[in-house]
Design a protein around this motif. Structure first.
Motif, PDB file in Angstrom:
ATOM      1  N   GLU A 157      32.484 -24.324 -63.643  1.00 47.68           N
ATOM      2  CA  GLU A 157      31.984 -23.276 -62.731  1.00 47.68           C
ATOM      3  C   GLU A 157      32.860 -22.046 -62.912  1.00 47.68           C
ATOM      4  OE1 GLU A 157      30.612 -20.843 -60.463  1.00 47.68           O
ATOM      5  OE2 GLU A 157      29.655 -22.689 -59.756  1.00 47.68           O
ATOM      6  N   GLU A 204      33.007 -19.294 -61.094  1.00 40.01           N
ATOM      7  CA  GLU A 204      33.508 -18.718 -59.850  1.00 40.01           C
ATOM      8  C   GLU A 204      34.535 -19.681 -59.256  1.00 40.01           C
ATOM      9  OE1 GLU A 204      30.506 -17.436 -57.120  1.00 40.01           O
ATOM     10  OE2 GLU A 204      29.167 -16.828 -58.721  1.00 40.01           O
ATOM     11  N   SER A 246      34.100 -20.986 -55.678  1.00 40.52           N
ATOM     12  CA  SER A 246      33.005 -21.950 -55.599  1.00 40.52           C
ATOM     13  C   SER A 246      33.432 -23.299 -56.163  1.00 40.52           C
ATOM     14  CB  SER A 246      31.778 -21.441 -56.369  1.00 40.52           C
ATOM     15  OG  SER A 246      31.274 -20.265 -55.778  1.00 40.52           O
ATOM     16  N   TYR A 252      35.657 -24.966 -53.623  1.00 37.35           N
ATOM     17  CA  TYR A 252      34.838 -25.410 -52.492  1.00 37.35           C
ATOM     18  C   TYR A 252      34.108 -26.714 -52.834  1.00 37.35           C
ATOM     19  CZ  TYR A 252      31.006 -25.309 -49.058  1.00 37.35           C
ATOM     20  OH  TYR A 252      30.118 -25.644 -48.079  1.00 37.35           O
ATOM     21  N   ASP A 302      27.607 -25.663 -63.839  1.00 39.36           N
ATOM     22  CA  ASP A 302      26.905 -24.414 -63.509  1.00 39.36           C
ATOM     23  C   ASP A 302      26.165 -23.943 -64.761  1.00 39.36           C
ATOM     24  OD1 ASP A 302      26.036 -22.115 -62.311  1.00 39.36           O
ATOM     25  OD2 ASP A 302      27.960 -21.085 -62.413  1.00 39.36           O
ATOM     26  N   THR A 341      24.447 -27.323 -61.213  1.00 35.93           N
ATOM     27  CA  THR A 341      24.562 -26.472 -60.028  1.00 35.93           C
ATOM     28  C   THR A 341      24.095 -25.089 -60.443  1.00 35.93           C
ATOM     29  OG1 THR A 341      26.848 -25.818 -60.504  1.00 35.93           O
ATOM     30  CG2 THR A 341      26.523 -27.799 -59.181  1.00 35.93           C
ATOM     31  N   LYS A 347      22.530 -23.391 -55.310  1.00 41.47           N
ATOM     32  CA  LYS A 347      23.577 -22.704 -54.551  1.00 41.47           C
ATOM     33  C   LYS A 347      22.961 -21.881 -53.425  1.00 41.47           C
ATOM     34  CE  LYS A 347      26.656 -22.130 -58.526  1.00 41.47           C
ATOM     35  NZ  LYS A 347      27.361 -21.135 -59.343  1.00 41.47           N
ATOM     36  N   PRO A 348      23.652 -21.722 -52.300  1.00 42.54           N
ATOM     37  CA  PRO A 348      24.914 -22.363 -51.965  1.00 42.54           C
ATOM     38  C   PRO A 348      24.746 -23.867 -51.747  1.00 42.54           C
ATOM     39  CG  PRO A 348      24.091 -21.136 -50.075  1.00 42.54           C
ATOM     40  CD  PRO A 348      23.185 -20.814 -51.220  1.00 42.54           C
ATOM     41  N   ARG A 372      29.980 -15.899 -49.556  1.00 37.39           N
ATOM     42  CA  ARG A 372      30.958 -15.697 -50.629  1.00 37.39           C
ATOM     43  C   ARG A 372      30.478 -16.297 -51.951  1.00 37.39           C
ATOM     44  NH1 ARG A 372      36.921 -17.936 -49.676  1.00 37.39           N
ATOM     45  NH2 ARG A 372      35.748 -19.880 -49.754  1.00 37.39           N
ATOM     46  N   GLU A 373      29.901 -17.502 -51.890  1.00 41.54           N
ATOM     47  CA  GLU A 373      29.480 -18.163 -53.122  1.00 41.54           C
ATOM     48  C   GLU A 373      28.230 -17.539 -53.735  1.00 41.54           C
ATOM     49  OE1 GLU A 373      27.964 -20.675 -49.615  1.00 41.54           O
ATOM     50  OE2 GLU A 373      29.778 -19.565 -50.175  1.00 41.54           O
ATOM     51  N   ARG A 374      27.613 -16.579 -53.011  1.00 44.69           N
ATOM     52  CA  ARG A 374      26.420 -15.920 -53.525  1.00 44.69           C
ATOM     53  C   ARG A 374      26.675 -14.478 -53.965  1.00 44.69           C
ATOM     54  NH1 ARG A 374      20.966 -17.725 -53.231  1.00 44.69           N
ATOM     55  NH2 ARG A 374      21.711 -17.646 -55.356  1.00 44.69           N
TER      56      ARG A 374
END
Length: 251
Positions: free
Chosen positions: A7, A9, A12, A15, A53, A77, A98-99, A240-242
């Protein structure tokens, strides 16, 4: 179970790692690019399960498999619209939009634990998948919604809708003239019905029309706050994750 997260990010990825650790899944490594992943797979024992991802900073993650043969099951993901994922739905254990929702993650992990397919039995046609993601098939999107007002049925054009939001287990459309209408749908269903060029789901609570954005402001915890043309009832925050996908969508 030994798992790997790929991933780009980093927030993310962390998380997702925390959620997996709650489910007693050991995350042995987090990787953030195609190049980094290729180097790692060439020099390390492959994990049982990969959380992958689709879009990484240096390309589509499928490029990893052009270079190395990976002996692991995969859970994708992604923020891509679900219809584009049908091409490989049967090839992976699961995919998570996501999220990522903690309950959906738990279901995906349990699915893997139940079936534990041999990687040799999982064949991916990555070329077909890439074609779908880069040049999605033409499809018709919803042009209007209906809602009941007393004894009347009102039609609302999608062009009139500034945003959709969920509240008290209901889904509402907020129109450019400042009105709110209760719809018989969910935000999840809207993901299949709205044009991704015009609408973007910024959080679990809001779907936004790109033409309704008046201002974008830096907010706490690496998030963004949106000011819309007429909606004023609540703060409109990009999760935040978007944020990264939202910025790409704006372009």
């Amino acid at each position: 179970m030994n798992a790997l997260i790929i991933e780009d990010e980093k927030p993310s990825a962390r998380y997702l790692q925390r959620m997996l650790e709650k489910q007693h899944v050991n995350v042995s490594q987090m990787l953030h690019s195609v190049e980094e992943a290729v180097a790692w797979f060439q020099n390390n024992e492959h994990p049982d399960l990969i959380f992958l991802d689709i879009q990484l900073s240096d390309g589509l993650s499928f490029e990893i498999f052009d270079t190395v043969e990976v002996d692991s099951a995969i859970i994708f993901t992604t923020a891509f619209d679900e219809y584009a994922l049908q091409a490989f739905k049967l090839n992976s254990i699961d995919y998570l939009l996501k999220p990522i929702d903690e309950q959906e993650l738990q279901c995906a992990v349990k699915k893997y634990q139940s079936f534990k397919p041999s990687p040799k039995n999982v064949q991916f046609n990555f070329e077909d998948i890439k074609k779908l993601l880069v040049n999605p098939v033409e499809r018709e999107y919803k042009k209007r919604f209906t809602t009941k007002i007393g004894q009347h049925i009102k039609m609302i054009s999608v062009d009139e809708i500034e945003c959709f939001y969920s509240e008290n287990k209901g889904t509402y459309a907020h129109t450019i003239d400042g009105r709110d209408y209760l719809l018989e749908t969910t935000l999840e269903q809207l993901e299949q019905e709205l044009s991704p060029e015009i609408f973007f789901r910024i959080s679990r609570k809001f779907y936004i029309n790109i033409n309704s954005i008046k201002d974008i402001i830096a907010y706490t915890n690496s998030r963004l706050q949106l000011k819309l043309n007429s909606y004023r009832d609540q703060e409109v925050i990009v999760a935040r994750e978007r944020v990264k996908d939202f910025k790409l969508w704006l372009e």
